[in-house]
Design a protein around this motif. Structure first.
Motif, PDB file in Angstrom:
ATOM      1  N   THR A  54       0.855  -1.329   0.142  1.00 18.37           N
ATOM      2  CA  THR A  54       0.049  -0.110  -0.133  1.00 18.37           C
ATOM      3  C   THR A  54       0.825   1.260   0.047  1.00 18.37           C
ATOM      4  N   LEU A  55       1.836   1.359   0.889  1.00 21.53           N
ATOM      5  CA  LEU A  55       2.914   2.457   0.988  1.00 21.53           C
ATOM      6  C   LEU A  55       3.345   2.629  -0.539  1.00 21.53           C
ATOM      7  N   GLY A  56       3.808   1.615  -1.123  1.00 20.04           N
ATOM      8  CA  GLY A  56       4.406   1.835  -2.533  1.00 20.04           C
ATOM      9  C   GLY A  56       3.483   2.416  -3.477  1.00 20.04           C
ATOM     10  N   ALA A  57       2.034   1.912  -3.335  1.00 18.33           N
ATOM     11  CA  ALA A  57       1.029   2.627  -4.222  1.00 18.33           C
ATOM     12  C   ALA A  57       0.834   4.308  -3.930  1.00 18.33           C
ATOM     13  N   VAL A  58       1.042   4.429  -2.480  1.00 16.77           N
ATOM     14  CA  VAL A  58       0.915   6.027  -2.167  1.00 16.77           C
ATOM     15  C   VAL A  58       2.085   6.636  -2.759  1.00 16.77           C
ATOM     16  N   ILE A  59       3.281   5.929  -2.575  1.00 18.18           N
ATOM     17  CA  ILE A  59       4.544   6.722  -3.167  1.00 18.18           C
ATOM     18  C   ILE A  59       4.385   6.957  -4.760  1.00 18.18           C
ATOM     19  N   TYR A  60       3.918   5.989  -5.280  1.00 14.43           N
ATOM     20  CA  TYR A  60       3.623   6.292  -6.905  1.00 14.43           C
ATOM     21  C   TYR A  60       2.803   7.003  -7.260  1.00 14.43           C
ATOM     22  N   LEU A  61       1.723   7.410  -6.297  1.00 15.18           N
ATOM     23  CA  LEU A  61       0.804   8.524  -6.538  1.00 15.18           C
ATOM     24  C   LEU A  61       1.319   9.719  -5.989  1.00 15.18           C
ATOM     25  N   LEU A  62       2.039  10.041  -4.971  1.00 11.19           N
ATOM     26  CA  LEU A  62       2.335  11.347  -4.298  1.00 11.19           C
ATOM     27  C   LEU A  62       3.948  11.497  -4.299  1.00 11.19           C
ATOM     28  N   ASN A  63       4.539  10.670  -4.615  1.00 11.54           N
ATOM     29  CA  ASN A  63       6.150  10.989  -4.716  1.00 11.54           C
ATOM     30  C   ASN A  63       6.501  11.877  -3.406  1.00 11.54           C
ATOM     31  N   PRO A  64       6.090  11.222  -2.258  1.00 14.23           N
ATOM     32  CA  PRO A  64       6.571  12.092  -1.132  1.00 14.23           C
ATOM     33  C   PRO A  64       8.217  11.896  -0.876  1.00 14.23           C
ATOM     34  N   ASP A  65       8.715  12.895   0.066  1.00 13.65           N
ATOM     35  CA  ASP A  65      10.131  12.413   0.616  1.00 13.65           C
ATOM     36  C   ASP A  65      10.157  11.943   1.778  1.00 13.65           C
ATOM     37  N   THR A  66       9.095  11.692   2.301  1.00  8.21           N
ATOM     38  CA  THR A  66       9.140  11.216   3.854  1.00  8.21           C
ATOM     39  C   THR A  66       7.925  10.455   4.113  1.00  8.21           C
ATOM     40  N   ILE A  67       8.153   9.192   4.758  1.00  7.43           N
ATOM     41  CA  ILE A  67       7.237   8.381   5.290  1.00  7.43           C
ATOM     42  C   ILE A  67       7.266   8.236   6.720  1.00  7.43           C
ATOM     43  N   VAL A  68       6.222   8.740   7.688  1.00  5.82           N
ATOM     44  CA  VAL A  68       6.295   8.475   8.946  1.00  5.82           C
ATOM     45  C   VAL A  68       5.407   7.358   9.486  1.00  5.82           C
ATOM     46  N   VAL A  69       5.977   6.263  10.055  1.00  2.00           N
ATOM     47  CA  VAL A  69       5.211   5.182  10.592  1.00  2.00           C
ATOM     48  C   VAL A  69       5.025   5.540  12.169  1.00  2.00           C
ATOM     49  N   GLY A  70       3.789   5.464  12.650  1.00  2.00           N
ATOM     50  CA  GLY A  70       3.769   5.545  14.049  1.00  2.00           C
ATOM     51  C   GLY A  70       2.431   4.627  14.591  1.00  2.00           C
ATOM     52  N   GLY A  71       2.204   4.888  15.627  1.00  2.00           N
ATOM     53  CA  GLY A  71       0.913   4.460  16.362  1.00  2.00           C
ATOM     54  C   GLY A  71       1.705   3.071  17.184  1.00  2.00           C
ATOM     55  N   GLY A  72       0.520   2.639  18.228  1.00  2.00           N
ATOM     56  CA  GLY A  72       1.120   1.296  18.841  1.00  2.00           C
ATOM     57  C   GLY A  72       1.579   0.228  18.483  1.00  2.00           C
ATOM     58  N   VAL A  73       1.452  -0.153  17.237  1.00  2.00           N
ATOM     59  CA  VAL A  73       1.775  -1.314  16.417  1.00  2.00           C
ATOM     60  C   VAL A  73       3.014  -1.189  16.014  1.00  2.00           C
ATOM     61  N   ALA A  74       3.350   0.220  15.713  1.00  2.00           N
ATOM     62  CA  ALA A  74       4.809   0.422  14.962  1.00  2.00           C
ATOM     63  C   ALA A  74       5.815   0.673  16.171  1.00  2.00           C
ATOM     64  N   ALA A  75       5.347   0.449  17.344  1.00  2.00           N
ATOM     65  CA  ALA A  75       6.289   0.443  18.607  1.00  2.00           C
ATOM     66  C   ALA A  75       7.151  -0.956  18.431  1.00  2.00           C
TER      67      ALA A  75
END
Lengths: 319, 319
Positions: free
Chosen positions: B242-263
């Motif tokens: 999914t993040l790959g799809a987001v990146i192809y769509l938006l070409n961001p420079d930064t992806i931040v992953v957070g939330g309890g599970v990301a711990a």
């Protein structure tokens, strides 16, 4: 705000031909000039040819304010440099804006063709009045462009809008970058033909390659052919799944679908809307406009001219 | 530009507790105040409680310029109205900004909690310096927020950023809106436990519900447990698709992953980066920052305050 009477030159640089015309708003002034791409042996030669063309258009329209160029490939919009163009050799890291600007003395801006198409539909076509518009083009491959909060959105490396590379299946067919499930590998022109061949074979029908051409499939579906309908239903299923994901991510108000394959019309749009109704909440679906691109083959010229005027107004362009 | 010494009050309105504090930039001033959400029987009562709290904070910080509130649900940011809040009854179409503004005499802005978290990380945390940042939060569900071209991007109905509703499989498990393949249905807290249970059972191991808890699974993977590693590898596969799809769509420079599970940390991040390297072009992957959220539980307070100051500066807020 701008003077809507402003005129810019739009150049739609394609793999086989380059189309040039003066543009005022949505209107192409006079007849579109065509240059055969392969007539020029190098980028420098092509730029010289553009220079001759621009000079002639300026003689007819001395009030030309800027030149916009849409190219088939990756560009650095800020620097005005082409990274490389699909099917046109000799354009790797070419400083097109600088070279052409020096030659013609006008501010020049360049962008990729999908962005030009998207901006044309936003400024003067099917997405007029949108605040957030997603344009998707269906052809040999699948491309796209984004206008977000009323402005062309390009991403951090001018690479945004690659809808064809988004995944429809985490475990699916590999795309050109190892991207599993790349939409383009499901609904590109060739893949649509393959779906048709599979279905026709499974049905025990005799068929030729022509029977599997998207244009013929659209015609047959319109005439009521069940298998042709099934092909479009499948295409709509993949496309709708990806557009659904785009909509959950960006919450746009308008989706514009264009490109050669989209000429199929209602036989594609009806099942696409059905799929989107299925995967979106009712509220979301009701608020969304799903429209057919209006500007067709003129979108590249109109969009490149419009983006050039927009950049000029924003103070981003100089001669 | 702004005075970085400006102070705003941040209110992080959660399903079980509300946290309140004065914020200057990234700094929380003094101790965070907690209000138990269920102590208030109605929205009006909660607003009255907020009013008391704000008055007390203003006594300590008379220079408070604005109040920001992050809420767990859908809002109309322009109107300052909550549509409805998850797990908190009585907030359907509630004019929170107007009511609270009238009570406290300060400019009030509200937004959803995912946007507050995203903006906090962009303005003061892991995504500082980004131009285009995508934040994804992994917990009971999967949420997200977008900062595009340096501004909070909310979409046409303030509903953008729903990464958890994007499809990883056009033919997959249905999400809450009929959206097949909804990411949330693959890597939500409960689904991670189900993956673990499946793998443990297939391996013929005895296990309890606790063994399937993401926190325990992270610990076990860190200790070298092979099955726990496999769980995170699978989670990373879905998330990376999914993040790959987001990146192809938006070409961001930064992806931040957070939330309890990301711990879970590296046991999740390592396979996630591996998956993204697989599905992105080398150029794209090299340019991308994939970072762990830094502000943790303070992100809601810091982000709501930061968004309120940002709106005030942009002239979008009045008392």
């Amino acid at each position: 705000m701008s003077d809507t009477q402003d005129i810019a030159l739009g150049i739609d640089f394609g793999g086989t031909s380059v189309k040039v015309a003066a543009v005022r708003g949505a209107d192409i002034l006079g007849e579109v000039e065509r240059i055969v791409t392969s007539d020029c042996q190098s980028a420098d030669e092509m730029v010289a040819r553009f220079g001759v063309s621009i000079a002639a258009w300026r003689e007819r329209f001395p009030e030309l304010k800027a030149v916009g160029i849409g190219v088939p490939g990756a560009v650095d919009v800020d620097k005005g440099v082409t990274y490389n163009l699909t099917n046109v050799p000799g354009w790797r890291n070419y400083p097109l804006r600088e070279r052409l600007g020096a030659l013609c003395g006008l501010p020049v801006m360049l962008d990729n063709d999908a962005n030009c198409m998207c901006f044309a539909e936003f400024a003067h076509g099917a997405a007029k009045g949108a605040r957030n518009a997603v344009a998707v083009t269906l052809g040999t491959g699948v491309g796209g462009g984004l206008v977000l909060d009323g402005k062309m959105y390009r991403g951090s490396d001018f690479a945004a809008g690659e809808i064809g590379q988004m995944s429809v299946d985490y475990d699916g067919v590999e795309g050109p970058y190892g991207n599993t499930g790349a939409l383009e590998r499901y609904i590109g022109h060739r893949q649509i033909s393959a779906i048709a061949a599979d279905l026709l074979e499974a049905a025990g029908r005799d068929f030729t390659a022509e029977d599997c051409d998207p244009r013929i499939l659209a015609q047959r579906a319109t005439e009521g052919d069940e298998i042709a309908h099934q092909v479009w239903y499948r295409v709509a299923g993949y496309l709708g799944s990806t557009l659904g994901a785009v909509i959950y991510l960006l919450n746009p108000d308008t989706i514009v679908v264009g490109g050669g394959v989209a000429a199929a019309g209602e036989v594609l749009f009806d099942p696409l809307k059905e799929k989107l109704r299925d995967v979106l909440s009712a509220e979301f679906f009701e608020r969304l406009r799903i429209v057919h691109a209006q500007l067709g083959n003129d979108a590249g010229i109109i969009g490149s001219a419009a983006l050039a005027m927009e950049s000029l107004r924003a103070g981003e362009l100089r001669a």
